[in-house]
Design an enzyme around this catalytic site. Sequence first.
Site, PDB file in Angstrom:
ATOM      1  N   SER A  44     -12.481  26.863 -27.168  1.00 38.66           N
ATOM      2  CA  SER A  44     -12.572  25.650 -27.976  1.00 38.66           C
ATOM      3  C   SER A  44     -11.454  25.672 -29.004  1.00 38.66           C
ATOM      4  O   SER A  44     -11.057  26.739 -29.476  1.00 38.66           O
ATOM      5  CB  SER A  44     -13.921  25.612 -28.679  1.00 38.66           C
ATOM      6  N   SER A  51       0.826  -1.215   0.000  1.00 48.71           N
ATOM      7  CA  SER A  51       0.000   0.000   0.000  1.00 48.71           C
ATOM      8  C   SER A  51       0.856   1.260   0.000  1.00 48.71           C
ATOM      9  O   SER A  51       0.338   2.370   0.005  1.00 48.71           O
ATOM     10  CB  SER A  51      -0.936  -0.001   1.214  1.00 48.71           C
ATOM     11  N   LYS A 109     -16.123  30.363 -28.668  1.00 48.34           N
ATOM     12  CA  LYS A 109     -16.535  29.688 -27.445  1.00 48.34           C
ATOM     13  C   LYS A 109     -15.878  30.191 -26.178  1.00 48.34           C
ATOM     14  O   LYS A 109     -14.699  30.491 -26.148  1.00 48.34           O
ATOM     15  CB  LYS A 109     -16.254  28.195 -27.569  1.00 48.34           C
ATOM     16  N   LYS A 119      -8.210   3.534   1.812  1.00 52.24           N
ATOM     17  CA  LYS A 119      -7.433   4.778   1.812  1.00 52.24           C
ATOM     18  C   LYS A 119      -7.531   5.637   0.561  1.00 52.24           C
ATOM     19  O   LYS A 119      -7.717   6.857   0.639  1.00 52.24           O
ATOM     20  CB  LYS A 119      -5.963   4.475   2.082  1.00 52.24           C
ATOM     21  N   THR A 140     -39.807  26.634 -10.782  1.00 55.93           N
ATOM     22  CA  THR A 140     -40.122  25.271 -10.344  1.00 55.93           C
ATOM     23  C   THR A 140     -40.311  24.504 -11.644  1.00 55.93           C
ATOM     24  O   THR A 140     -40.772  25.086 -12.639  1.00 55.93           O
ATOM     25  CB  THR A 140     -41.412  25.200  -9.480  1.00 55.93           C
ATOM     26  N   HIS A 141     -39.913  23.264 -11.663  1.00 53.20           N
ATOM     27  CA  HIS A 141     -39.946  22.450 -12.903  1.00 53.20           C
ATOM     28  C   HIS A 141     -39.132  23.101 -14.018  1.00 53.20           C
ATOM     29  O   HIS A 141     -39.422  22.909 -15.195  1.00 53.20           O
ATOM     30  CB  HIS A 141     -41.392  22.229 -13.373  1.00 53.20           C
ATOM     31  N   GLU A 175     -18.349  22.660 -14.935  1.00 53.11           N
ATOM     32  CA  GLU A 175     -18.659  21.311 -15.445  1.00 53.11           C
ATOM     33  C   GLU A 175     -17.812  20.266 -14.709  1.00 53.11           C
ATOM     34  O   GLU A 175     -18.277  19.178 -14.392  1.00 53.11           O
ATOM     35  CB  GLU A 175     -18.384  21.237 -16.945  1.00 53.11           C
ATOM     36  N   GLN A 198      -7.354  -2.263   3.757  1.00 53.85           N
ATOM     37  CA  GLN A 198      -6.311  -1.456   3.110  1.00 53.85           C
ATOM     38  C   GLN A 198      -6.903  -0.645   1.943  1.00 53.85           C
ATOM     39  O   GLN A 198      -6.365   0.382   1.556  1.00 53.85           O
ATOM     40  CB  GLN A 198      -5.196  -2.385   2.606  1.00 53.85           C
ATOM     41  N   ASN A 220      -2.470  -2.986  13.061  1.00 55.49           N
ATOM     42  CA  ASN A 220      -3.916  -2.791  12.954  1.00 55.49           C
ATOM     43  C   ASN A 220      -4.388  -1.550  13.724  1.00 55.49           C
ATOM     44  O   ASN A 220      -5.183  -0.763  13.210  1.00 55.49           O
ATOM     45  CB  ASN A 220      -4.666  -4.034  13.447  1.00 55.49           C
TER      46      ASN A 220
END
Length: 464
Positions: free
Chosen positions: A277, A23, A283, A325, A155-156, A290, A322, A110
């Site tokens: 872009s 590890s 752009k 982590k 709303t919606h 994002e 292990q 441990n």
Amino acid sequence: MEKLWGGRFEGPSEAWIDAFGASISFDQKLAAQDITGSLAHVAMLAKTKILTENEAAQITAGLESLQKKLADGELTFTIEDEDIHLNIEKYLHDEIGPVAGKLHTARSRNDQVATDMHLYLKETVKAVIEQIHSFRHVLVKKAEANIETLMPGYTHLQHAQPISFAHHMMAYYGMLTRDQERFIESLKRIDISPLGCAALAGTTFPIDRAYSAELMGFSAIYENSLDGVSDRDFILEFLSNSSILMMHLSRFCEEIILWCSHEFQFVELTDTFSTGSSIMPQKKNPDMAELVRGKTGRVYGNLFSLLTILKGLPLAYNKDLQEDKEGMFDTADTILASLNIMSGMVETMALNQDKMAQATEKDFSNATELADYLANKGMPFRQAHEIVGKLVLACTKQGIYLQDVPLEDYQALSLLIEADIYQALASKTAVERRHSYGGTGFNQIKAAIARSKKTLENERTGKK
Ligand code: ARG
């Protein structure tokens, strides 16, 4: 190369198996915590006379030297030594010779690894709390500068009623405040020392767990040694709180992305938080928003990964643990970076106040105002709702809005309607009048901002 645990083994180890079991590539992040834990352990071994003062002094000096070398970037770790605990122990041998072998008395990897994780998460969660606090401060500042900035409330995702942009910011403030509270509350369960639980059953040595816990700055110790070495609930809780936090940031990012679109044009991000872009010269993309939205996926994934790792584990330690982590480190890095990005992005984003106000004018989001106007004059609200609904339908057919309906048409509908209706239909009036507690009325927002500023100030100065 000989293993620190090699006594019982006859055959040589194989490099590819070692590589699978190791590890160190990721748990080297716990090097500082591992040394801190060992320093507390050796001090406890001296206090309880399990080691002599002289032995403990040598070990302490060796660990302190390693602490310095680590800070100076002089320690490199090897896969042959499997994990951070064995790597550090090897280094301690190089520093002080065979007396280093006494450090592991009355301890196991441990309880050692669990201790490291508790130490790491305690520091990390404190940093997360600080960052959420700063972001909340940014939200309040943005709100304060935009109390009278009108926008459509949805709303919606349909225009519902006009609101103040400040009110929208303060909604996120509320969400982030709960996030911060959750992290603060979780500290209680992180701030516990498993050191001295040993492998699983405790130890025959006369250790003093409370003493080593106190030296490491922990407020409590695990009551049960099996639980102490196998508990990863505190990490699950961190991953879960982080998932909720990221969900909030992701919702915010989704809105920012919409607001940046040509259809909305409510906000413009600074160049710093945008990218271009490679083919379309015009752009300006909200990439950072994002990405925060996208990174939510890995944080949820880390939560699910650990829930799945834990679900079938018998007590106590299993090597499966292990796997706890990488997800924890990744989540910590992701949420800290995302909070940083959000603070900068929101603080510097420019609002197109005209566009936002216009969006509240060419729509029917004042329909509730008309219904409320009638209800205020005694008409039952249900009846008012019906009348206004029919009127909206008629307007839609004619291609006009409620504010364009002539007074005589209004009066033909109901004699309760007078010339002051146009004032009532204005979005600014609609927002201003929503005085109910927690509503979008300017006075309510001002009061909410004042309360939040006091809360933030009290948090900063440590007052409750
Ligand atoms: N590298 C191990 C882990 O991260 C440390 C504990 C190992 N204990 C053991 N008994 N093999 O979980």
